[in-house]
Design a protein around this motif. Structure first.
Motif, PDB file in Angstrom:
ATOM      1  N   PHE A  27      40.392  41.505  40.674  1.00 39.94           N
ATOM      2  CA  PHE A  27      39.373  41.272  39.870  1.00 39.94           C
ATOM      3  C   PHE A  27      39.586  41.627  38.352  1.00 39.94           C
ATOM      4  N   PRO A  28      38.747  41.257  37.522  1.00 42.37           N
ATOM      5  CA  PRO A  28      39.072  41.905  36.013  1.00 42.37           C
ATOM      6  C   PRO A  28      39.310  43.367  35.933  1.00 42.37           C
ATOM      7  N   GLY A  29      40.246  43.864  35.741  1.00 40.26           N
ATOM      8  CA  GLY A  29      40.552  45.441  35.707  1.00 40.26           C
ATOM      9  C   GLY A  29      40.597  46.086  37.054  1.00 40.26           C
ATOM     10  N   VAL A  30      40.516  45.315  38.132  1.00 48.16           N
ATOM     11  CA  VAL A  30      40.688  45.969  39.412  1.00 48.16           C
ATOM     12  C   VAL A  30      41.311  45.468  40.502  1.00 48.16           C
ATOM     13  N   LYS A  31      42.364  46.116  41.201  1.00 50.21           N
ATOM     14  CA  LYS A  31      43.020  45.303  42.076  1.00 50.21           C
ATOM     15  C   LYS A  31      42.466  45.681  43.577  1.00 50.21           C
ATOM     16  N   ALA A  32      41.528  44.877  43.868  1.00 50.92           N
ATOM     17  CA  ALA A  32      40.767  45.276  45.092  1.00 50.92           C
ATOM     18  C   ALA A  32      41.599  45.351  46.370  1.00 50.92           C
ATOM     19  N   LEU A  33      42.532  44.401  46.327  1.00 49.63           N
ATOM     20  CA  LEU A  33      43.472  44.428  47.647  1.00 49.63           C
ATOM     21  C   LEU A  33      44.852  44.246  47.445  1.00 49.63           C
ATOM     22  N   SER A  57      35.146  45.256  52.469  1.00 49.58           N
ATOM     23  CA  SER A  57      34.184  44.201  52.344  1.00 49.58           C
ATOM     24  C   SER A  57      34.651  43.038  51.799  1.00 49.58           C
ATOM     25  N   THR A  58      35.641  43.438  50.667  1.00 46.35           N
ATOM     26  CA  THR A  58      36.377  42.361  49.937  1.00 46.35           C
ATOM     27  C   THR A  58      37.013  41.622  51.105  1.00 46.35           C
ATOM     28  N   LEU A  59      38.130  42.158  51.938  1.00 39.89           N
ATOM     29  CA  LEU A  59      38.712  41.337  52.692  1.00 39.89           C
ATOM     30  C   LEU A  59      37.879  40.494  53.696  1.00 39.89           C
ATOM     31  N   MET A  60      36.841  41.282  54.133  1.00 40.27           N
ATOM     32  CA  MET A  60      35.928  40.526  55.085  1.00 40.27           C
ATOM     33  C   MET A  60      35.280  39.271  54.369  1.00 40.27           C
ATOM     34  N   LYS A  61      34.696  39.392  53.294  1.00 41.92           N
ATOM     35  CA  LYS A  61      34.265  38.141  52.397  1.00 41.92           C
ATOM     36  C   LYS A  61      35.333  37.231  52.088  1.00 41.92           C
ATOM     37  N   ILE A  62      36.759  37.450  52.005  1.00 43.71           N
ATOM     38  CA  ILE A  62      37.730  36.477  52.002  1.00 43.71           C
ATOM     39  C   ILE A  62      37.737  35.823  53.595  1.00 43.71           C
ATOM     40  N   ILE A  63      37.577  36.502  54.501  1.00 44.98           N
ATOM     41  CA  ILE A  63      37.942  36.133  55.620  1.00 44.98           C
ATOM     42  C   ILE A  63      36.649  34.956  56.191  1.00 44.98           C
ATOM     43  N   ALA A  95      31.540  34.021  61.599  1.00 50.47           N
ATOM     44  CA  ALA A  95      30.074  34.190  61.202  1.00 50.47           C
ATOM     45  C   ALA A  95      30.126  35.948  60.841  1.00 50.47           C
ATOM     46  N   MET A  96      29.304  36.096  59.830  1.00 50.55           N
ATOM     47  CA  MET A  96      29.457  37.391  59.326  1.00 50.55           C
ATOM     48  C   MET A  96      28.105  38.156  58.938  1.00 50.55           C
ATOM     49  N   ILE A  97      27.845  39.524  59.510  1.00 50.27           N
ATOM     50  CA  ILE A  97      26.740  40.294  59.264  1.00 50.27           C
ATOM     51  C   ILE A  97      27.241  41.099  57.939  1.00 50.27           C
ATOM     52  N   HIS A  98      26.244  40.741  56.766  1.00 51.68           N
ATOM     53  CA  HIS A  98      26.663  41.749  55.674  1.00 51.68           C
ATOM     54  C   HIS A  98      26.148  42.885  55.652  1.00 51.68           C
ATOM     55  N   GLN A  99      26.560  43.893  55.074  1.00 44.05           N
ATOM     56  CA  GLN A  99      26.124  45.156  54.591  1.00 44.05           C
ATOM     57  C   GLN A  99      24.739  45.059  54.004  1.00 44.05           C
ATOM     58  N   GLU A 100      24.766  44.343  53.091  1.00 41.51           N
ATOM     59  CA  GLU A 100      23.364  44.004  52.404  1.00 41.51           C
ATOM     60  C   GLU A 100      22.637  42.775  52.915  1.00 41.51           C
ATOM     61  N   MET A 401      31.759  51.202  31.812  1.00 41.26           N
ATOM     62  CA  MET A 401      30.476  51.187  32.225  1.00 41.26           C
ATOM     63  C   MET A 401      29.780  49.902  31.895  1.00 41.26           C
ATOM     64  N   ASP A 402      30.573  48.822  31.384  1.00 43.23           N
ATOM     65  CA  ASP A 402      30.001  47.598  31.112  1.00 43.23           C
ATOM     66  C   ASP A 402      30.250  46.679  32.254  1.00 43.23           C
ATOM     67  N   THR A 403      30.747  47.198  33.211  1.00 47.41           N
ATOM     68  CA  THR A 403      30.834  46.320  34.569  1.00 47.41           C
ATOM     69  C   THR A 403      29.699  45.841  35.204  1.00 47.41           C
ATOM     70  N   MET A 404      29.451  44.808  35.712  1.00 41.93           N
ATOM     71  CA  MET A 404      28.331  44.220  36.104  1.00 41.93           C
ATOM     72  C   MET A 404      28.146  45.071  37.418  1.00 41.93           C
ATOM     73  N   ILE A 405      26.927  45.830  37.832  1.00 45.89           N
ATOM     74  CA  ILE A 405      26.989  46.669  39.060  1.00 45.89           C
ATOM     75  C   ILE A 405      27.114  46.093  40.188  1.00 45.89           C
ATOM     76  N   GLU A 406      26.781  44.621  40.193  1.00 49.74           N
ATOM     77  CA  GLU A 406      27.216  44.039  41.692  1.00 49.74           C
ATOM     78  C   GLU A 406      28.438  44.006  42.164  1.00 49.74           C
ATOM     79  N   ASN A 407      29.557  44.256  41.181  1.00 47.30           N
ATOM     80  CA  ASN A 407      30.713  44.497  41.244  1.00 47.30           C
ATOM     81  C   ASN A 407      31.378  45.670  42.222  1.00 47.30           C
TER      82      ASN A 407
END
Length: 505
Positions: A27-33, A57-63, A95-100, A401-407
């Protein structure tokens, strides 16, 4: 549900139903995996462990087809897949049951479970067939829900059960569960485990993400540990101990999960007398002292959250009284509560806490903007400086601090919410499930922060469904049962057995 009601999952040709091979995500500025490898066997429960932000969670969203990897590949039953959307993954039996929670509030239980797959007759939704299909599904899995009730009217725990029913209705070969028990009672957790074991025995593969160690050792066959976007270890669950798992997850030993400070309690800062909201809670009375952590325990639906919301004016009590520092306080709205030095961290950060389309900075400072106004103008430099100081104090992991909080990960989102309210300099802090869905490292940090706050003279009301947290951090425990106070226990007499005896009597 009997095994015959779902066909057994077909075996993978190489022994694995899922293979994740050298998957990375940037992701921009972040290597999540970073070059993740993971293999999943049919007929097994594979637990993923790691702190918030570790990449689970990032890996599960990819799967599950929600996001695409930057590199690497996914193989399902030996065949390489390139999912463009979640529908592609569903067609491959995932199928996935999300945390949120991801439900439509003003649709019924039936409509949420079968949305997009409703039975039709003459081109129209066949509501009779829809209801019968839902009743059959819920009965087979022993889920006690009214199929015709709107999801918005359900408690969070029951909404979680709707998500579970929706996921298993797809009859998946691979079922991903991301923190499925975060709002469930112990009895509901055991019910979920029964469902999981039933699916596993039919050859289904379950990916289970949880921060609760007891659940991992109760349900998992295999465990994989992630840290900072990298795969650290995989092995049989029986090969790990709680101590070794924590060490792998956080890279250090956590010797004090509940660093409860010894504080000499001061005067009564809040007194509730006879608070009543018909049909929700009744005759609730208690006191909160300066420097105290007052825990609220009880089963789901006991009214703990409703009392917290009444104290903060979200849904005021119909009768009864509240005193602050010995003086009557009329709290009919959150604005009134804030004027009395109160702050409230809600149970559901996504639905009622975060502004998901705003930045970390905006989410953190939104409650204290008025405190940084002079001459009708906001002193933005001072406000941003205070926000940055709070970010460092709470160790919020974000590119900037300008990163969208959903990320941000769930744990870091929770820290931002705590920072928001601490910036208002409250005297009374109400925390509703403060560590829900948060990893062991972040939990320890939040518990440490709570101890530091009461040492400074703050008073805390903590609602929690986790008994170890209640026992580890509370000076006294208010136990609620069906909307009433069943008992108030001192720290020295509170035990798990005594709390459950009061909560379930």
């Amino acid at each position: 549900m009997s095994a015959a009601l779902l066909p057994d999952a077909p075996a993978a040709p190489d022994g694995f139903v899922l293979e994740v091979l050298d998957v990375s995500k940037q992701f921009p500025g972040v290597k999540a995996l970073d070059r993740i490898n993971l293999r999943l066997r049919p007929g097994s429960v594979h637990a993923l462990m790691g702190e918030n932000g570790a990449g689970k969670s990032t890996l599960m969203k990819i799967i599950a087809g929600g996001i695409r990897p930057s590199s690497g590949e996914i193989r399902i039953k030996g065949v390489r897949q390139d999912f463009q959307a979640p529908a592609d993954a569903m067609r491959c039996g995932i199928a996935m049951i999300h945390q949120e929670l991801n439900l439509v509030p003003h649709m019924t239980v039936s409509e949420n479970i079968w949305v997009g797959r409703e039975p039709r007759r003459f081109g129209f939704v066949d509501h009779g067939a829809l209801r019968r299909r839902t009743v059959d599904l819920l009965e087979r899995f022993g889920i006690a829900l009214d199929p015709d009730v709107e999801v918005a009217s359900l408690a969070v725990a029951n909404q979680q059960m709707v998500e579970i029913a929706k996921a298993v209705s797809y009859e998946p070969d691979i079922l991903i569960m991301d923190e499925p028990t975060s709002s469930l009672t112990e009895q509901e957790v055991q019910h979920l485990f029964t469902i999981i074991r039933r699916l596993r025995d039919q050859g289904r593969a379950i990916v289970y993400i949880s921060h609760k160690m007891s659940e991992i050792f109760a349900i998992a066959d295999e465990v994989s540990v992630f840290r900072d976007g990298a795969h650290v270890a995989t092995g049989l669950a029986s090969d790990f101990t709680q101590k070794s798992l924590i060490g792998l997850m956080v890279g250090r030993e956590l010797t004090h999960m509940f660093p409860k400070a010894t504080v000499e309690l001061g005067e009564v800062v809040l007194r509730a007398s006879g608070l009543t909201l018909p049909g929700v809670f009744r005759d609730v009375s208690f006191e909160l002292r300066r420097g105290e952590i007052l825990g609220f325990a009880g089963l789901i639906g006991a009214g703990r959250t409703n009392v917290a919301e009444a104290l903060y004016g979200v849904t005021p009590a119909a009768s009864g009284s509240i005193e602050i520092d010995g003086a009557p306080a009329r709290i009919r709205s959150p604005t009134d509560a804030k004027k009395h030095g109160m702050a409230f961290l809600t149970e559901d950060r996504k639905a009622s806490g975060l502004f998901l389309m705003l930045s970390v900075l905006e989410n953190m400072q939104i409650a204290s903007v008025a405190d940084y106004c002079r001459g009708g103008f906001v002193r933005q430099d001072a406000l941003s400086e205070a926000s940055e100081g709070m970010r460092q104090a709470l160790q919020v992991k974000t590119p900037d601090m300008d990163t969208m909080i959903e990320n941000l990960s769930g744990g870091n989102q929770q820290k931002v919410l705590i920072a928001r309210w601490l910036m208002t300099a409250p005297r009374i802090l109400i925390l509703d499930e403060p560590t829900r869905g948060i990893d062991v490292g972040a939990k320890s940090e939040i518990h440490r922060l709570m101890s530091e706050l009461v040492l400074k003279g703050l008073s805390i009301i903590m609602v929690s469904s986790e008994l170890p947290e209640i026992l580890g951090m509370s000076d006294r425990v208010v136990v609620m049962q069906e909307g009433r106070v069943a008992g108030i226990l001192d720290r020295t007499e509170a035990t798990q057995e005594r709390i459950m005896e009061l909560a379930a009597r």
